[in-house]
Design an enzyme around this catalytic site. Structure first.
Site, PDB file in Angstrom:
ATOM      1  N   HIS A 130      52.946  65.368  88.534  1.00  0.00           N
ATOM      2  CA  HIS A 130      52.507  66.965  88.904  1.00  0.00           C
ATOM      3  C   HIS A 130      51.037  66.531  88.812  1.00  0.00           C
ATOM      4  CE1 HIS A 130      56.324  69.195  87.593  1.00  0.00           C
ATOM      5  NE2 HIS A 130      56.506  67.907  86.901  1.00  0.00           N
TER       6      HIS A 130
ATOM      7  N   ASN B 290      49.484  64.073  90.202  1.00  0.00           N
ATOM      8  CA  ASN B 290      49.238  63.446  91.564  1.00  0.00           C
ATOM      9  C   ASN B 290      48.878  64.400  92.615  1.00  0.00           C
ATOM     10  OD1 ASN B 290      49.028  60.909  90.373  1.00  0.00           O
ATOM     11  ND2 ASN B 290      51.113  60.023  91.328  1.00  0.00           N
TER      12      ASN B 290
ATOM     13  N   ASP C 217      50.141  74.421  88.732  1.00  0.00           N
ATOM     14  CA  ASP C 217      51.532  74.097  88.942  1.00  0.00           C
ATOM     15  C   ASP C 217      52.651  75.027  88.765  1.00  0.00           C
ATOM     16  OD1 ASP C 217      54.168  72.554  87.750  1.00  0.00           O
ATOM     17  OD2 ASP C 217      53.042  71.046  88.689  1.00  0.00           O
TER      18      ASP C 217
ATOM     19  N   TRP D 191      53.154  48.151  86.576  1.00  0.00           N
ATOM     20  CA  TRP D 191      52.906  49.420  87.408  1.00  0.00           C
ATOM     21  C   TRP D 191      52.228  49.046  88.603  1.00  0.00           C
ATOM     22  CZ3 TRP D 191      55.389  53.857  86.786  1.00  0.00           C
ATOM     23  CH2 TRP D 191      54.788  54.822  87.535  1.00  0.00           C
TER      24      TRP D 191
ATOM     25  N   SER E 157      64.184  59.007  93.024  1.00  0.00           N
ATOM     26  CA  SER E 157      64.335  60.303  93.665  1.00  0.00           C
ATOM     27  C   SER E 157      63.835  61.462  93.339  1.00  0.00           C
ATOM     28  CB  SER E 157      65.655  60.669  93.950  1.00  0.00           C
ATOM     29  OG  SER E 157      66.493  59.497  94.795  1.00  0.00           O
TER      30      SER E 157
ATOM     31  N   SER F  51      57.658  57.201  86.163  1.00  0.00           N
ATOM     32  CA  SER F  51      56.808  57.355  85.024  1.00  0.00           C
ATOM     33  C   SER F  51      57.576  57.899  83.728  1.00  0.00           C
ATOM     34  CB  SER F  51      55.560  58.151  85.207  1.00  0.00           C
ATOM     35  OG  SER F  51      55.900  59.586  85.491  1.00  0.00           O
TER      36      SER F  51
ATOM     37  N   THR G  12      59.735  60.437  96.820  1.00  0.00           N
ATOM     38  CA  THR G  12      60.620  60.589  97.980  1.00  0.00           C
ATOM     39  C   THR G  12      59.769  60.887  99.211  1.00  0.00           C
ATOM     40  OG1 THR G  12      62.420  61.462  96.720  1.00  0.00           O
ATOM     41  CG2 THR G  12      62.498  62.075  99.065  1.00  0.00           C
TER      42      THR G  12
ATOM     43  N   THR H  90      55.801  71.033  92.892  1.00  0.00           N
ATOM     44  CA  THR H  90      55.906  69.629  93.157  1.00  0.00           C
ATOM     45  C   THR H  90      57.329  69.200  93.397  1.00  0.00           C
ATOM     46  OG1 THR H  90      56.023  69.586  90.736  1.00  0.00           O
ATOM     47  CG2 THR H  90      54.077  69.511  91.809  1.00  0.00           C
TER      48      THR H  90
END
Length: 470
Positions: free
Chosen positions: A41, A43, A135, A350, A369, A295, A374, A157
């Site tokens: 969220h 990013n 958000d 990472w 996914s 994550s 995606t 998102t």
């Protein structure tokens, strides 16, 4: 072998210091933004913030102490910590976080107080606060914005298809989908024929007015009440859903694929391993399957071993992200194949994902996914192998495999022989050629969408004009 360029395509990077008269005027208009404190969220919110800043708006980012953004990476923004909570407490589940905090009335009161101060100070400094962008999960922000007579836009998102399914959760619950036993898992969902019952059950909703279901219900209701919705997507990707989404959510919609404008590297909450690139540079074009399950996803030791053996048995090159907390049982490493990962493989804790996907050595992406992953894969033309865990993931996986045709959905769990077969299919077999071509064509559509006059470029300009008019 000759070293290769790290990126097979250069994404757009708008100037962060616009100098036109129009954008200079916008510097007196401030946008307040509130991301939800999880990587997937944070990013897109900060990518959107960069985009709006490049168009001349001043930006204030409100954030929690939990999973606070890396402020030093964004000197052009103003940051303010609100909604105080424990930054050390490791909450991996969104539902647990929402239960602890979102439903607490103190959250709305704290947001009202801070927004009131910001709006008042903006007026004192001859600077107008144009709007609040939050958000969608911060559902109580709509009530706060209404009390301050401040327009609120929602950043969604997740994709359009997922959102239409989420808005139908009360109906799906009333018809008993969430309580069906395992004998019904392969049946199609009458209301959404694309989906199987097992996709619906994987969303993770408990029947009735409890837990995550309450959060989703409030989120849908308050998104409908917002002044507009911003999507990390583009028209050509989800065109079949546009009419339905416009009917269910009546405000203006702006579809913008953020990965085409900015990378998400600077907003990573985890340290990124950049030593992987010399290894990638030495691999043949489109020969590596990049494996990352996001994550938050977790597997047990048995599932982890199936992944490891599947990668080895495929006899293909791989780059596998194994972050801290991914495996529930910490004794996993001793049980991997002897000599793992070998010359064909590389393991990292990472990675800067968009750069890996853009690298010419990357030929496939095995993903959980999540929507960010995606859309990043779509924008780089990388075909996907989908292993959905929960939430929106099974919906995204089904859409990408059955509608967009750019993925194979591993819908029956993690089995090493099937994993190896699908990796070979996506990377090298003739059987996967159509999927590889579809991924390439969809990337071309995303490229065209952000060019002058394209659908996404029009959305950006419409969003800028809309905010300027508020």
């Amino acid at each position: 072998m000759k070293s290769r360029s790290r990126q097979k395509s250069r994404r757009l990077q708008p100037d962060l210091q616009p100098t036109t008269m129009e954008t200079t005027v916008r510097r007196h208009r401030r946008i307040i933004m509130l991301p939800f404190p999880f990587q997937g969220h944070i990013n897109p919110m900060l990518q959107l913030a960069n985009l709006l800043y490049s168009k001349g708006f001043s930006i204030t980012i409100l954030h929690t102490n939990f999973n606070a953004p890396r402020i030093s990476n964004y000197p052009h923004f103003t940051f303010k910590s609100i909604l105080d909570n424990d930054p050390e407490k490791r909450r991996f589940e969104l539902a647990e976080f929402s239960k602890d905090f979102i439903h607490n009335q103190d959250g709305g009161d704290a947001l009202l107080h801070e927004l009131g101060l910001l709006v008042a100070s903006g007026l004192d400094e001859n600077e107008r606060v144009s709007c609040l962008i939050t958000d969608s999960y911060w559902h109580f922000a709509q009530t706060v914005a209404d009390r301050l007579n401040l327009p609120r836009l929602v950043l969604r998102t997740m994709g359009l298809f997922c959102t239409t399914v989420y808005s139908s959760i009360p109906l799906l619950d009333a018809r008993g989908y969430f309580t069906l036993d395992d004998s019904h898992l392969e049946e199609r969902v009458a209301e959404f024929p694309l989906l199987k019952v097992k996709d619906i059950k994987k969303i993770g909703i408990e029947s009735g007015e409890v837990g995550y279901a309450v959060l989703i219900r409030h989120m849908v209701k308050q998104t409908k009440a917002a002044s507009g919705v911003i999507w990390n997507s583009f028209k050509e990707l989800e065109e079949p859903m546009l009419e339905r989404i416009s009917r269910d959510f009546p405000g203006p919609h702006f579809l913008i694929p953020f990965p085409k404008y900015y990378t998400a590297s600077s907003s990573s909450l985890l340290e990124q391993d950049r030593t992987i690139f010399p290894w990638l540079d030495q691999q043949p074009a489109k020969s590596v399957v990049y494996v990352s399950f996001g994550s938050l996803s977790q597997v047990d030791e048995k599932q982890f071993l199936e992944i490891g053996h599947g990668l080895v048995n495929s006899k293909q090159r791989f780059l596998w992200v194994v972050r801290d907390g991914f495996v529930e049982d910490l004794t996993w490493f001793e049980s991997l194949p002897v000599g793992f990962p070998g010359e064909r493989g590389r393991v990292a804790q990472w990675a800067p994902q968009q750069e890996v996907l853009a690298h010419e050595a990357t030929g496939a992406f095995w993903t959980h996914s999540g929507w960010n992953s995606t859309i990043e894969s779509v924008c780089e033309g990388v075909p996907m192998i989908c292993s959905a865990f929960r939430g929106d993931q099974p919906l995204d996986a089904r859409y990408m495999s059955d509608v967009s045709g750019v993925a194979v959905y591993l819908e029956n769990g993690l089995q090493r022989d099937e994993i190896a077969r699908v990796i070979r299919r996506i990377l090298v077999d003739e059987e996967g050629k159509e999927i590889r071509e579809s991924a390439k064509l969809l990337k071309q559509k995303s490229d065209l969408s952000v060019m002058k006059g394209g659908s996404s470029d029009d959305s950006v300009e419409s969003l800028v004009d809309y905010i300027s008019s508020l």
